[in-house]
Write an enzyme that holds these catalytic residues in place. Structure first.
Site, PDB file in Angstrom:
ATOM      1  N   GLN A   1     -18.873  26.775  47.142  1.00 33.91           N
ATOM      2  CA  GLN A   1     -18.233  25.586  46.614  1.00 33.91           C
ATOM      3  C   GLN A   1     -19.203  24.878  45.668  1.00 33.91           C
ATOM      4  O   GLN A   1     -20.343  24.569  46.040  1.00 33.91           O
ATOM      5  CB  GLN A   1     -17.847  24.656  47.760  1.00 33.91           C
ATOM      6  CG  GLN A   1     -16.846  25.260  48.741  1.00 33.91           C
ATOM      7  CD  GLN A   1     -15.424  25.176  48.241  1.00 33.91           C
ATOM      8  OE1 GLN A   1     -14.771  24.139  48.357  1.00 33.91           O
ATOM      9  NE2 GLN A   1     -14.927  26.268  47.686  1.00 33.91           N
TER      10      GLN A   1
ATOM     11  N   TRP B   1     -19.640  15.570  45.152  1.00 35.79           N
ATOM     12  CA  TRP B   1     -18.486  16.414  45.445  1.00 35.79           C
ATOM     13  C   TRP B   1     -17.335  16.120  44.485  1.00 35.79           C
ATOM     14  O   TRP B   1     -17.013  14.969  44.219  1.00 35.79           O
ATOM     15  CB  TRP B   1     -18.036  16.194  46.880  1.00 35.79           C
ATOM     16  CG  TRP B   1     -17.016  17.191  47.335  1.00 35.79           C
ATOM     17  CD1 TRP B   1     -17.246  18.352  48.004  1.00 35.79           C
ATOM     18  CD2 TRP B   1     -15.602  17.117  47.142  1.00 35.79           C
ATOM     19  NE1 TRP B   1     -16.067  19.015  48.231  1.00 35.79           N
ATOM     20  CE2 TRP B   1     -15.038  18.279  47.713  1.00 35.79           C
ATOM     21  CE3 TRP B   1     -14.750  16.194  46.536  1.00 35.79           C
ATOM     22  CZ2 TRP B   1     -13.664  18.524  47.709  1.00 35.79           C
ATOM     23  CZ3 TRP B   1     -13.382  16.444  46.520  1.00 35.79           C
ATOM     24  CH2 TRP B   1     -12.859  17.604  47.113  1.00 35.79           C
TER      25      TRP B   1
ATOM     26  N   ASP C   1     -20.160  24.619  50.896  1.00 38.31           N
ATOM     27  CA  ASP C   1     -19.955  25.792  51.746  1.00 38.31           C
ATOM     28  C   ASP C   1     -20.231  27.132  51.061  1.00 38.31           C
ATOM     29  O   ASP C   1     -19.751  27.381  49.955  1.00 38.31           O
ATOM     30  CB  ASP C   1     -18.507  25.844  52.222  1.00 38.31           C
ATOM     31  CG  ASP C   1     -18.035  24.549  52.847  1.00 38.31           C
ATOM     32  OD1 ASP C   1     -18.806  23.575  52.868  1.00 38.31           O
ATOM     33  OD2 ASP C   1     -16.890  24.515  53.313  1.00 38.31           O
TER      34      ASP C   1
ATOM     35  N   SER D   1     -12.606  26.264  50.519  1.00 35.29           N
ATOM     36  CA  SER D   1     -13.300  27.368  51.176  1.00 35.29           C
ATOM     37  C   SER D   1     -12.377  28.477  51.655  1.00 35.29           C
ATOM     38  O   SER D   1     -11.187  28.280  51.872  1.00 35.29           O
ATOM     39  CB  SER D   1     -14.125  26.838  52.344  1.00 35.29           C
ATOM     40  OG  SER D   1     -15.180  26.046  51.878  1.00 35.29           O
TER      41      SER D   1
ATOM     42  N   ARG E   1      -6.910  24.717  56.600  1.00 37.63           N
ATOM     43  CA  ARG E   1      -7.836  25.200  55.584  1.00 37.63           C
ATOM     44  C   ARG E   1      -8.843  26.225  56.125  1.00 37.63           C
ATOM     45  O   ARG E   1      -9.020  26.393  57.317  1.00 37.63           O
ATOM     46  CB  ARG E   1      -8.600  24.039  54.947  1.00 37.63           C
ATOM     47  CG  ARG E   1      -9.335  23.108  55.895  1.00 37.63           C
ATOM     48  CD  ARG E   1      -9.885  21.927  55.096  1.00 37.63           C
ATOM     49  NE  ARG E   1     -10.591  20.934  55.912  1.00 37.63           N
ATOM     50  CZ  ARG E   1     -10.021  19.856  56.433  1.00 37.63           C
ATOM     51  NH1 ARG E   1      -8.727  19.629  56.241  1.00 37.63           N
ATOM     52  NH2 ARG E   1     -10.737  18.994  57.143  1.00 37.63           N
ATOM     53  N   ASP E   2      -9.491  26.885  55.171  1.00 35.51           N
ATOM     54  CA  ASP E   2     -10.650  27.748  55.411  1.00 35.51           C
ATOM     55  C   ASP E   2     -10.300  29.031  56.160  1.00 35.51           C
ATOM     56  O   ASP E   2     -10.783  29.280  57.275  1.00 35.51           O
ATOM     57  CB  ASP E   2     -11.743  26.985  56.169  1.00 35.51           C
ATOM     58  CG  ASP E   2     -12.050  25.630  55.577  1.00 35.51           C
ATOM     59  OD1 ASP E   2     -11.800  25.449  54.380  1.00 35.51           O
ATOM     60  OD2 ASP E   2     -12.528  24.741  56.315  1.00 35.51           O
TER      61      ASP E   2
ATOM     62  N   ASP F   1      -2.296  21.950  46.340  1.00 39.26           N
ATOM     63  CA  ASP F   1      -1.157  22.039  45.431  1.00 39.26           C
ATOM     64  C   ASP F   1      -0.826  20.674  44.815  1.00 39.26           C
ATOM     65  O   ASP F   1      -1.516  19.676  45.094  1.00 39.26           O
ATOM     66  CB  ASP F   1       0.042  22.666  46.157  1.00 39.26           C
ATOM     67  CG  ASP F   1       0.656  21.752  47.209  1.00 39.26           C
ATOM     68  OD1 ASP F   1       0.304  20.551  47.290  1.00 39.26           O
ATOM     69  OD2 ASP F   1       1.516  22.244  47.976  1.00 39.26           O
TER      70      ASP F   1
END
Length: 423
Positions: free
Chosen positions: A78, A86, A62, A122, A187-188, A141
């Site tokens: 990323q 990845w 991303d 992201s 997220r994001d 986390d």
């Protein structure tokens, strides 16, 4: 132009219900035993691109937090510094004066706090009051929960923004038993925008069962955030909404506008990356800033999700826009993943590219967006080859001497008597 991505974004997590938080449901893959492998021949690849953004080696996905600051364009992304698959994700950082030629810098954000120790995923950049950039990003986390963190430039006088520091208050937003957020589907965060009340807003992608959700948060100071009682928008049957984006576009004209603008002169665009379909879809509608609700136009209702427009109909995913205030335009960036196998990626030593940046605006009909490569790309055009008119017959070869296929673009015009037009 380039197109949509088949995405292998996040690791496979399987955790039990903890402290009242909804169970984690993500099912992305990560190839941990391959992450340290890469090719020594990254610079000898016939399939590497010439015009598109990509680092010399390793995995990228991303685009994150693009912004314009003191005469430089900043692109974060990323990146796996250890291999072509990845994993080990950090926020890599490159700068440019023209959106075409990029200079890599040291990674801006990497795991260093409990709130991001298992990954820095992201997010987006926002220019705060006083021309101060801030980055909101998703961290993982120690419990593998997705939480939202903030980072600031260490030195605002440095136009390269080389160093970033994280707030000791991180995480700023997290899933709890009270807010009933899925800990693996949170997220994001988007760029922030200001409401008429002077408070900041952002949205974060999520889902509940199969309903995609844009969770809305508000803040007076960009540090202390309160979750709204209702989302900005949601839609049943759409699954996880990744990498949401929310911005205004002028009803008339090609200029871009600041993300906080809301008036009778603009429409609003809500874009989501659908994890289940691996495509980017967008809605056009109205932002009611009193109720903090996005209302899609007719034809963009949730029951028509399969007919809703996409930015691109090839491999294209996790896109991000930003407002370029220097040239009054909104610029669109996206990620393209190849169709090659993991083994092929490891062999060639890299995976993933970004599309050529595109300027984006609303079509005069108000029913779709228009996009075009940024004008700076035209600087790359040299040594044009012109040929006289020639009628080609089926199967006939038409050699063009003096050029190679690696960096050549073709423009053909032909007359079609059936339509009395030149194409």
């Amino acid at each position: 132009m380039t197109i949509l991505s088949t995405m292998w974004l996040m690791p496979l997590f399987t955790f039990i219900y903890v402290n009242g938080i909804l169970p984690i449901e993500a099912t992305h893959h990560v190839y941990r035993n391959l992450q340290s492998l890469s090719s020594d021949d990254s610079f000898k690849q016939p399939y590497r691109t010439a015009y598109h953004f990509q680092p010399p080696k390793n995995w990228i996905n991303d685009p994150n937090g693009p912004l314009s600051y003191k005469g430089l364009y900043h692109l974060f992304y990323q990146y796996n510094p250890k291999g072509a698959v990845w994993g080990n994700i950090v926020w890599a950082h490159s700068v440019s004066t023209d959106l075409v030629n990029w200079t890599p810098l040291d990674p801006a954000i990497f795991p260093s706090q409990p709130s991001d120790i298992n990954g820095c995923w992201s997010g987006s950049a926002t220019i705060l009051h006083g021309n101060k950039p801030a980055i909101l990003y998703t961290g993982i986390d120690p419990m593998n929960h997705q939480v939202q963190n903030i980072a600031y430039p260490k030195n605002l006088s440095d136009p390269f923004l080389r160093e970033w520091i994280k707030s000791p208050k991180n995480p700023l937003m997290e899933p709890t038993s009270e807010n009933k957020i899925n800990a693996s589907s949170f997220r994001d965060p988007t760029s922030g925008w200001l409401g008429k009340d002077g408070n900041w807003r952002i949205i974060i992608g999520s889902k509940r069962n199969t309903r995609g959700i844009a969770i809305l948060y508000k803040s007076k100071d960009f540090i202390n955030w309160i979750k709204s009682k209702h989302p900005l928008h949601s839609a049943k049957g759409t699954g996880m909404w990744e990498c949401p984006d929310f911005f205004p576009v002028l009803k008339i004209g090609r200029f871009g506008v600041d993300t906080s603008l809301n008036s009778d002169d603009v429409r609003h665009v809500l874009k989501v990356s659908l994890d289940d379909k691996k495509h980017d879809y967008y809605l056009i509608g109205t932002y009611n800033d009193e109720k903090d609700k996005f209302v899609p136009d007719k034809g963009f209702e949730e029951e028509n999700i399969e007919q809703i427009l996409r930015y691109d109909y090839g491999k294209y995913y996790a896109s991000k826009t930003f407002f370029d205030d220097g040239k009054n335009r909104r610029i669109l960036l996206g990620w393209v993943n190849e169709s090659s196998s993991v083994a092929d990626d490891i062999k060639k030593g890299w995976s993933g590219i970004h599309t050529i940046p595109r300027t984006i605006w609303l079509h005069k009909s108000g029913k779709q967006l228009i996009q075009w490569p940024v004008v700076e790309v035209e600087k790359l055009r040299v040594n044009p080859v012109k040929w006289p008119t020639k009628i080609l017959k089926g199967g006939e070869l038409f050699p063009i001497n003096g050029v190679t296929a690696a960096q050549v673009s073709y423009v053909f015009f032909y007359y079609h008597k059936s339509y009395n037009a030149i194409f």
